[in-house]
Scaffold this motif. Structure first.
Motif, PDB file in Angstrom:
ATOM      1  N   VAL A 199       0.808  -1.218   0.000  1.00 15.37           N
ATOM      2  CA  VAL A 199       0.000   0.000   0.000  1.00 15.37           C
ATOM      3  C   VAL A 199       0.841   1.268   0.000  1.00 15.37           C
ATOM      4  CG1 VAL A 199      -2.008  -1.107   1.046  1.00 15.37           C
ATOM      5  CG2 VAL A 199      -0.249  -0.101   2.525  1.00 15.37           C
ATOM      6  N   ASN A 200       2.045   1.221   0.581  1.00 11.26           N
ATOM      7  CA  ASN A 200       2.880   2.424   0.600  1.00 11.26           C
ATOM      8  C   ASN A 200       3.540   2.709  -0.742  1.00 11.26           C
ATOM      9  OD1 ASN A 200       2.916   3.767   3.273  1.00 11.26           O
ATOM     10  ND2 ASN A 200       3.455   1.708   3.976  1.00 11.26           N
ATOM     11  N   GLU A 201       3.450   1.754  -1.679  1.00 11.29           N
ATOM     12  CA  GLU A 201       4.057   1.947  -2.993  1.00 11.29           C
ATOM     13  C   GLU A 201       3.024   2.279  -4.062  1.00 11.29           C
ATOM     14  OE1 GLU A 201       6.348  -1.523  -3.858  1.00 11.29           O
ATOM     15  OE2 GLU A 201       7.531  -1.399  -2.009  1.00 11.29           O
ATOM     16  N   LEU A 202       1.755   2.266  -3.701  1.00 12.62           N
ATOM     17  CA  LEU A 202       0.708   2.541  -4.678  1.00 12.62           C
ATOM     18  C   LEU A 202       0.581   4.045  -4.923  1.00 12.62           C
ATOM     19  CD1 LEU A 202      -2.091   0.105  -3.459  1.00 12.62           C
ATOM     20  CD2 LEU A 202      -0.772  -0.092  -5.571  1.00 12.62           C
ATOM     21  N   PRO A 203       0.275   4.440  -6.153  1.00 16.24           N
ATOM     22  CA  PRO A 203       0.023   5.861  -6.416  1.00 16.24           C
ATOM     23  C   PRO A 203      -1.325   6.272  -5.828  1.00 16.24           C
ATOM     24  CG  PRO A 203      -0.432   4.560  -8.373  1.00 16.24           C
ATOM     25  CD  PRO A 203       0.160   3.615  -7.364  1.00 16.24           C
ATOM     26  N   ILE A 204      -1.525   7.577  -5.710  1.00 18.25           N
ATOM     27  CA  ILE A 204      -2.819   8.035  -5.208  1.00 18.25           C
ATOM     28  C   ILE A 204      -3.894   7.700  -6.231  1.00 18.25           C
ATOM     29  CG2 ILE A 204      -1.774   9.904  -3.886  1.00 18.25           C
ATOM     30  CD1 ILE A 204      -3.002  11.828  -5.978  1.00 18.25           C
ATOM     31  N   PRO A 205      -5.145   7.506  -5.799  1.00 15.41           N
ATOM     32  CA  PRO A 205      -6.226   7.225  -6.750  1.00 15.41           C
ATOM     33  C   PRO A 205      -6.301   8.301  -7.833  1.00 15.41           C
ATOM     34  CG  PRO A 205      -6.982   6.929  -4.497  1.00 15.41           C
ATOM     35  CD  PRO A 205      -5.616   7.553  -4.410  1.00 15.41           C
ATOM     36  N   ASP A 206      -6.545   7.866  -9.055  1.00 19.71           N
ATOM     37  CA  ASP A 206      -6.601   8.780 -10.196  1.00 19.71           C
ATOM     38  C   ASP A 206      -8.061   8.896 -10.646  1.00 19.71           C
ATOM     39  OD1 ASP A 206      -6.368  10.166 -12.565  1.00 19.71           O
ATOM     40  OD2 ASP A 206      -4.559   9.105 -13.216  1.00 19.71           O
ATOM     41  N   PHE A 207      -8.679  10.026 -10.310  1.00 19.52           N
ATOM     42  CA  PHE A 207     -10.090  10.239 -10.617  1.00 19.52           C
ATOM     43  C   PHE A 207     -10.308  10.924 -11.976  1.00 19.52           C
ATOM     44  CE2 PHE A 207      -9.807   9.971  -6.021  1.00 19.52           C
ATOM     45  CZ  PHE A 207     -10.928   9.237  -5.659  1.00 19.52           C
ATOM     46  N   ASP A 208      -9.247  11.126 -12.732  1.00 17.82           N
ATOM     47  CA  ASP A 208      -9.399  11.800 -14.021  1.00 17.82           C
ATOM     48  C   ASP A 208     -10.363  11.015 -14.910  1.00 17.82           C
ATOM     49  OD1 ASP A 208      -7.570  13.556 -13.057  1.00 17.82           O
ATOM     50  OD2 ASP A 208      -5.972  13.062 -14.480  1.00 17.82           O
ATOM     51  N   GLY A 209     -11.380  11.694 -15.393  1.00 22.80           N
ATOM     52  CA  GLY A 209     -12.377  11.042 -16.236  1.00 22.80           C
ATOM     53  C   GLY A 209     -13.637  10.659 -15.507  1.00 22.80           C
ATOM     54  N   MET A 210     -13.654  10.772 -14.188  1.00 17.79           N
ATOM     55  CA  MET A 210     -14.884  10.496 -13.449  1.00 17.79           C
ATOM     56  C   MET A 210     -15.867  11.656 -13.652  1.00 17.79           C
ATOM     57  SD  MET A 210     -14.423   7.523 -12.148  1.00 17.79           S
ATOM     58  CE  MET A 210     -15.514   7.187 -10.778  1.00 17.79           C
ATOM     59  N   PRO A 211     -17.153  11.351 -13.804  1.00 17.70           N
ATOM     60  CA  PRO A 211     -18.130  12.409 -14.133  1.00 17.70           C
ATOM     61  C   PRO A 211     -18.587  13.178 -12.898  1.00 17.70           C
ATOM     62  CG  PRO A 211     -19.231  10.281 -14.063  1.00 17.70           C
ATOM     63  CD  PRO A 211     -17.763  10.009 -13.799  1.00 17.70           C
ATOM     64  N   PHE A 212     -17.704  14.003 -12.362  1.00 17.90           N
ATOM     65  CA  PHE A 212     -18.005  14.700 -11.114  1.00 17.90           C
ATOM     66  C   PHE A 212     -19.255  15.574 -11.208  1.00 17.90           C
ATOM     67  CE2 PHE A 212     -13.473  13.868 -10.052  1.00 17.90           C
ATOM     68  CZ  PHE A 212     -13.694  13.252  -8.825  1.00 17.90           C
ATOM     69  N   ASP A 213     -19.575  16.054 -12.398  1.00 19.35           N
ATOM     70  CA  ASP A 213     -20.742  16.925 -12.537  1.00 19.35           C
ATOM     71  C   ASP A 213     -22.059  16.170 -12.440  1.00 19.35           C
ATOM     72  OD1 ASP A 213     -20.064  15.631 -14.954  1.00 19.35           O
ATOM     73  OD2 ASP A 213     -21.250  17.069 -16.105  1.00 19.35           O
ATOM     74  N   LYS A 214     -21.996  14.829 -12.408  1.00 22.29           N
ATOM     75  CA  LYS A 214     -23.232  14.041 -12.405  1.00 22.29           C
ATOM     76  C   LYS A 214     -23.590  13.465 -11.038  1.00 22.29           C
ATOM     77  CE  LYS A 214     -23.107  12.946 -17.314  1.00 22.29           C
ATOM     78  NZ  LYS A 214     -23.087  11.908 -18.367  1.00 22.29           N
ATOM     79  N   TYR A 215     -22.713  13.559 -10.066  1.00 21.43           N
ATOM     80  CA  TYR A 215     -23.047  13.040  -8.737  1.00 21.43           C
ATOM     81  C   TYR A 215     -24.079  13.959  -8.086  1.00 21.43           C
ATOM     82  CZ  TYR A 215     -19.207   9.874  -9.491  1.00 21.43           C
ATOM     83  OH  TYR A 215     -18.398   8.900 -10.034  1.00 21.43           O
ATOM     84  N   PHE A 216     -24.917  13.373  -7.266  1.00 22.65           N
ATOM     85  CA  PHE A 216     -26.055  14.094  -6.699  1.00 22.65           C
ATOM     86  C   PHE A 216     -25.659  14.781  -5.388  1.00 22.65           C
ATOM     87  CE2 PHE A 216     -27.776  11.435  -9.870  1.00 22.65           C
ATOM     88  CZ  PHE A 216     -28.997  11.959 -10.254  1.00 22.65           C
ATOM     89  N   VAL A 217     -24.651  15.630  -5.485  1.00 18.08           N
ATOM     90  CA  VAL A 217     -24.140  16.413  -4.358  1.00 18.08           C
ATOM     91  C   VAL A 217     -23.648  17.757  -4.883  1.00 18.08           C
ATOM     92  CG1 VAL A 217     -23.476  14.510  -2.810  1.00 18.08           C
ATOM     93  CG2 VAL A 217     -21.908  15.244  -4.626  1.00 18.08           C
ATOM     94  N   PRO A 218     -23.640  18.792  -4.034  1.00 19.11           N
ATOM     95  CA  PRO A 218     -23.154  20.101  -4.470  1.00 19.11           C
ATOM     96  C   PRO A 218     -21.647  20.271  -4.325  1.00 19.11           C
ATOM     97  CG  PRO A 218     -24.065  20.287  -2.280  1.00 19.11           C
ATOM     98  CD  PRO A 218     -24.260  18.855  -2.703  1.00 19.11           C
ATOM     99  N   ASP A 219     -21.003  19.394  -3.548  1.00 16.98           N
ATOM    100  CA  ASP A 219     -19.564  19.479  -3.316  1.00 16.98           C
ATOM    101  C   ASP A 219     -18.936  18.109  -3.534  1.00 16.98           C
ATOM    102  OD1 ASP A 219     -19.303  22.298  -2.211  1.00 16.98           O
ATOM    103  OD2 ASP A 219     -20.785  21.462  -0.827  1.00 16.98           O
ATOM    104  N   LYS A 220     -17.770  18.070  -4.125  1.00 15.73           N
ATOM    105  CA  LYS A 220     -17.087  16.801  -4.378  1.00 15.73           C
ATOM    106  C   LYS A 220     -16.774  16.079  -3.074  1.00 15.73           C
ATOM    107  CE  LYS A 220     -14.687  18.272  -8.588  1.00 15.73           C
ATOM    108  NZ  LYS A 220     -13.378  18.671  -9.129  1.00 15.73           N
ATOM    109  N   ILE A 221     -17.014  14.778  -3.073  1.00 10.99           N
ATOM    110  CA  ILE A 221     -16.603  13.912  -1.970  1.00 10.99           C
ATOM    111  C   ILE A 221     -15.695  12.848  -2.563  1.00 10.99           C
ATOM    112  CG2 ILE A 221     -17.350  12.334  -0.150  1.00 10.99           C
ATOM    113  CD1 ILE A 221     -20.040  13.762  -0.140  1.00 10.99           C
ATOM    114  N   LEU A 222     -14.455  12.767  -2.077  1.00 13.94           N
ATOM    115  CA  LEU A 222     -13.505  11.801  -2.611  1.00 13.94           C
ATOM    116  C   LEU A 222     -13.277  10.665  -1.622  1.00 13.94           C
ATOM    117  CD1 LEU A 222     -10.733  14.080  -4.175  1.00 13.94           C
ATOM    118  CD2 LEU A 222     -12.724  13.048  -5.282  1.00 13.94           C
ATOM    119  N   PRO A 223     -13.443   9.414  -2.052  1.00 17.63           N
ATOM    120  CA  PRO A 223     -13.114   8.289  -1.178  1.00 17.63           C
ATOM    121  C   PRO A 223     -11.606   8.080  -1.108  1.00 17.63           C
ATOM    122  CG  PRO A 223     -13.807   7.488  -3.331  1.00 17.63           C
ATOM    123  CD  PRO A 223     -13.952   8.983  -3.363  1.00 17.63           C
TER     124      PRO A 223
END
Length: 608
Positions: free
Chosen positions: A302-326
């Protein structure tokens, strides 16, 4: 030239934040130079449902099914059920599509903008979504398609029966995922032209959609290698490996356990034309028709893994007014003892944690890259050592983030300063696994919770402004009515320090350690051979609450005792955003009891 990968996350899941599987896989694939496209079809489906185009399509479906019933009525007559269905179809043909399309478009605007924080408007929006989902459901009768909570079910096709998974992709009347595949998945494939498609199935409710997508993609695009992975297919890997039909019709390979580097090796093997026998964690079918389960296994460092790459996720379509990142700070569970829990079946090795300073660096990078201030730690249970160590580091690093997570009641978390630092670092809500408040049952489930410690943890959380959500269940094998009452009484007696509650009845999961306690719990398990993909089982106990009695307890709790905790907004992420927005865990406007129905209804002209 590297093969191109498309990763698909199918319905059904909450449409409030990305699921972490796709960004985690994409980070490692892209790090290794493999072009990767992310498709969160789950949230795209919900966004698609609430459009005039789709609602008109649904009305055409209803009219088509109505015509077929009317033709059958003339030729051979209808059953009582068919007559009732015909009457229902007739009523729904008169639905005012433009009116409802306008409502749900407005509802999407509310959930994704500043009006989200006006609870009357948010409640109106959620009800508008649910009303339209009823219209959609009738067109796929007897399927039940829901917005939130996510409880969609095709009903006549059971995901725990393999033959049902194979039959469902041929039934357009009932299987909504056929239409979603044709309207959302096929166009994406045609546009992106991937060489490999990975379908992530992380939850049981995704199995039907995921397998429908896999079979349809496999048939329409025979040159694309289809692979599946995720927690659920990992738990079912032994059963799936016994059924070559899955590898003939649904997918070419299955990646078990963690999939980051296994997927990289799979893509490289396909690109180089090498045999798949060296790919770790892989189950596949060779040229002789034999299903092969590779011996080589890989556990992520786990210490060698890169951070999650959310590029391409449709953030404008989630049913929230502010981004929530897991985000995951650990993999596996530091406690790892609970006898009711089957999450360990998803990992080769149990618990691994990232270094605290690395977590700080990654959170900072994610915040800056995605302009997001809300973090959802998706750890199975947040370690107490990390709960003590991380907040001061977050404060020193001036991260200025909000965060929430799952946690145990812990005796090592009694220091008031620890809670003050957690709140100052941005912790705004915690989800506590109580399970039971009876000492004997606590010992049987090996949770080792001390009730006085639980009360102290809850008091500290409330004092510093952290919202406490408490989860439990009735009916662990051998639990008596009196022992179940201890849990009920704990919740009622401490409702002033418990902000929300989630109760259920005990479910006997396939891979849970409770299977090793049969002599102690004295239960008789009923295994139905037809249910070849079952992940849980029905049982009868020699003594204590039966499953029907535990279900009755659960139903009585929600009927008779739940009023103090009944919320107008039920999604965890929505409540979390309210706490961060208003800066307090005292949110009386969220509770039903404070707002009679007559006061919460808004006139259509106000909304529209």
């Amino acid at each position: 030239m590297n093969k191109k990968v498309m990763l698909i996350f199918p319905p059904e899941w909450v449409p409030t934040a990305p699921y972490l599987a796709l960004p985690s896989l994409a980070a490692v694939l892209r790090q290794n130079g493999i072009p990767t496209v992310l498709k969160d079809i789950n949230v795209e489906a919900f966004d698609h449902y609430f459009t005039q185009n789709y609602l008109e399509f649904v009305r055409e479906r209803i009219q088509g099914r109505l015509m077929r019933l009317m033709e059958k009525e003339q030729k051979e007559g209808l059953t009582d059920e068919e007559r009732q269905l015909k009457e229902g179809f007739i009523q729904y043909t008169y639905v005012d599509i433009p009116h409802h399309a306008k409502k749900v478009e407005r509802a999407k605007e509310i959930t994704r903008g500043p009006e989200f924080y006006e609870v009357e408007k948010l409640e109106w929006a959620l009800n508008a979504f649910r009303e339209v989902m009823e219209f959609i459901s009738i067109s796929y009768y007897p399927a039940s398609i829901n917005f939130y909570p996510v409880e969609s079910n095709l009903n006549v096709y059971r995901p725990w029966v393999s033959e049902d998974l194979f039959r469902a992709p041929h039934d357009r009347d009932v299987n909504i995922y056929i239409d979603l595949c044709e309207r959302l998945v096929y166009p994406a494939i045609d546009e992106e032209q991937p060489d490999v498609i990975g379908i992530s199935i992380g939850t049981p409710v995704q199995l039907m959609a995921g397998m429908t997508f896999a079979q349809l993609i496999r048939k329409k695009y025979p040159d694309i290698h289809v692979t599946v992975g995720g927690n659920i297919t990992t738990r079912l890997k032994d059963e799936i490996a016994k059924k070559p039909k899955f590898f003939d019709r649904a997918f070419h390979s299955l990646v078990a356990y963690e999939g980051e580097h296994a997927l990289v090796e799979l893509v490289r093997a396909l690109e180089d034309g090498r045999p798949l026998s060296d790919v770790p964690n892989l189950i596949w079918k060779d040229e002789t028709g034999q299903v092969r389960v590779n011996d080589k296994l890989h556990t992520e460092r786990v210490n060698e893994l890169p951070i999650p790459d959310f590029d391409g996720m449709p953030f404008d379509k989630y049913f929230v007014p502010d981004k929530i990142l897991p985000y995951l700070g650990t993999r596996g569970c530091y406690w790892g003892k609970c006898t009711f829990c089957d999450h360990g079946a998803g990992y080769i090795d149990q618990y691994r944690a990232k270094h605290a300073d690395r977590i700080i660096e990654e959170l900072k990078e994610m915040k800056e890259k995605y302009q997001a201030k809300h973090i959802l730690f998706t750890d199975e249970s947040f370690p107490p050592a990390l709960f003590r160590k991380l907040p001061p580091m977050m404060i020193d690093a001036k991260l200025d983030l909000f965060w929430t997570t799952l946690i145990r009641f812990e005796e090592s978390l009694l220091d008031p300063e620890c809670w003050e630092m957690a709140a100052k670092s941005g912790c705004r809500s915690l989800y506590f696994g109580l399970e039971s408040a009876n000492e004997r049952i606590i010992k049987l489930v090996k949770k080792d919770t001390k009730i006085d410690v639980a009360i102290k943890n809850l008091n500290e959380a409330k004092r510093v402004g952290i919202w406490s959500h408490v989860m439990g269940f009735f009916g662990f094998p051998s639990e008596t009515q009196e022992e179940a009452e201890d849990t009920r009484r704990f919740l009622l007696d401490n409702q002033d320090i418990i902000h929300s509650v989630e109760m259920y009845f005990f479910v006997l999961y396939k891979h849970a350690p409770v299977w090793d306690m049969m002599e102690e719990t004295k239960i008789d398990v009923q295994v139905n051979p037809e249910h070849d993909l079952a992940l849980d089982y029905y049982y009868t106990p020699e003594n204590g609450l039966s499953i029907p009695e535990a279900m009755q307890r659960y139903q009585q709790f929600y009927r008779d005792d739940y009023d103090p905790w009944a919320l107008r907004v039920n999604a965890r992420e929505h409540v979390y955003l309210y706490i961060t927005h208003f800066g307090t865990n005292d949110l009386p406007q969220l509770y039903v009891r404070n707002h009679p129905e007559s006061q919460t209804q808004m006139a259509p002209e106000v909304i529209l």
